[in-house]
Design a protein around this motif. Structure first.
Motif, PDB file in Angstrom:
ATOM      1  N   ALA A 167       2.884   9.197  21.280  1.00  0.00           N
ATOM      2  CA  ALA A 167       3.979   9.577  22.383  1.00  0.00           C
ATOM      3  C   ALA A 167       4.885   8.343  22.025  1.00  0.00           C
ATOM      4  N   GLY A 168       6.139   8.742  22.485  1.00  0.00           N
ATOM      5  CA  GLY A 168       7.260   7.667  22.504  1.00  0.00           C
ATOM      6  C   GLY A 168       7.150   6.638  23.410  1.00  0.00           C
ATOM      7  N   ASP A 169       7.493   5.505  23.136  1.00  0.00           N
ATOM      8  CA  ASP A 169       7.552   4.442  24.350  1.00  0.00           C
ATOM      9  C   ASP A 169       8.333   4.862  25.431  1.00  0.00           C
ATOM     10  N   LYS A 170       8.018   4.759  26.707  1.00  0.00           N
ATOM     11  CA  LYS A 170       8.811   5.206  27.745  1.00  0.00           C
ATOM     12  C   LYS A 170       8.686   4.062  28.817  1.00  0.00           C
ATOM     13  N   THR A 171       8.060   3.032  28.426  1.00  0.00           N
ATOM     14  CA  THR A 171       7.759   1.860  29.481  1.00  0.00           C
ATOM     15  C   THR A 171       9.230   1.546  30.279  1.00  0.00           C
ATOM     16  N   SER A 172      10.319   1.355  29.474  1.00  0.00           N
ATOM     17  CA  SER A 172      11.345   1.377  30.194  1.00  0.00           C
ATOM     18  C   SER A 172      11.767   2.238  31.308  1.00  0.00           C
ATOM     19  N   TRP A 173      11.300   3.261  31.458  1.00  0.00           N
ATOM     20  CA  TRP A 173      11.326   4.421  32.495  1.00  0.00           C
ATOM     21  C   TRP A 173      10.210   4.171  33.443  1.00  0.00           C
ATOM     22  N   PRO A 181       3.586   4.305  31.613  1.00  0.00           N
ATOM     23  CA  PRO A 181       2.460   3.603  30.815  1.00  0.00           C
ATOM     24  C   PRO A 181       2.674   3.084  29.336  1.00  0.00           C
ATOM     25  N   PRO A 182       2.105   2.417  28.829  1.00  0.00           N
ATOM     26  CA  PRO A 182       2.066   2.078  27.402  1.00  0.00           C
ATOM     27  C   PRO A 182       1.686   3.372  26.796  1.00  0.00           C
ATOM     28  N   VAL A 183       2.047   3.487  25.263  1.00  0.00           N
ATOM     29  CA  VAL A 183       1.539   4.732  24.601  1.00  0.00           C
ATOM     30  C   VAL A 183       0.215   4.546  24.500  1.00  0.00           C
ATOM     31  N   SER A 184      -0.401   3.354  24.246  1.00  0.00           N
ATOM     32  CA  SER A 184      -1.958   3.417  24.152  1.00  0.00           C
ATOM     33  C   SER A 184      -2.576   3.900  25.274  1.00  0.00           C
ATOM     34  N   ALA A 185      -2.007   3.715  26.396  1.00  0.00           N
ATOM     35  CA  ALA A 185      -2.668   3.985  27.722  1.00  0.00           C
ATOM     36  C   ALA A 185      -2.558   5.639  27.954  1.00  0.00           C
ATOM     37  N   VAL A 186      -1.286   6.096  27.571  1.00  0.00           N
ATOM     38  CA  VAL A 186      -1.194   7.592  27.624  1.00  0.00           C
ATOM     39  C   VAL A 186      -2.079   8.146  26.698  1.00  0.00           C
TER      40      VAL A 186
END
Length: 103
Positions: free
Chosen positions: A47-53, A56-61
């Motif tokens: 997944a793309g990194d969407k933490t700024s929104w 959760p971090p990609v690894s958690a997704v």
């Protein structure tokens, strides 16, 4: 029209891809509710990194999707059995051909 009751076999769909939290999950759920036996390749989606929104971090997704999807099973394969524990290393399950069959 083919219904699940009329099927003689369960169709298998193997899913890999990008955007685990969107396209991959939509494909998994859509296929499952339509009667497919769906396998998610645990180390072949991202997944793309969407933490700024606030996501959760990609690894958690990825870990969350792998966890909940590992207990899904096609209707004729119910109940599901717990998945085998596997290493996250893509080569951890590959045996060295030189040692195959040796104790």
């Amino acid at each position: 029209m083919t219904t699940l009751a009329n099927r003689t076999t369960t169709a298998l769909l193997v899913v890999t891809g990008a955007e685990t939290d969107a396209c991959v999950r939509s494909t998994l759920h859509g296929a499952f509710v339509n009667g497919y036996d769906v396998t998610l390749v645990a180390d072949a989606h991202t997944a793309g990194d969407k933490t700024s929104w606030g996501a959760p971090p990609v690894s958690a997704v990825i870990d969350h999707t792998n966890l909940y999807w590992s207990y899904q099973a096609a209707p004729d394969a119910w109940p599901p059995s717990p998945p085998p524990m596997r290493s996250r290393s893509p080569t951890a399950d590959i045996e060295d051909p030189k040692t195959l069959g040796t104790p």
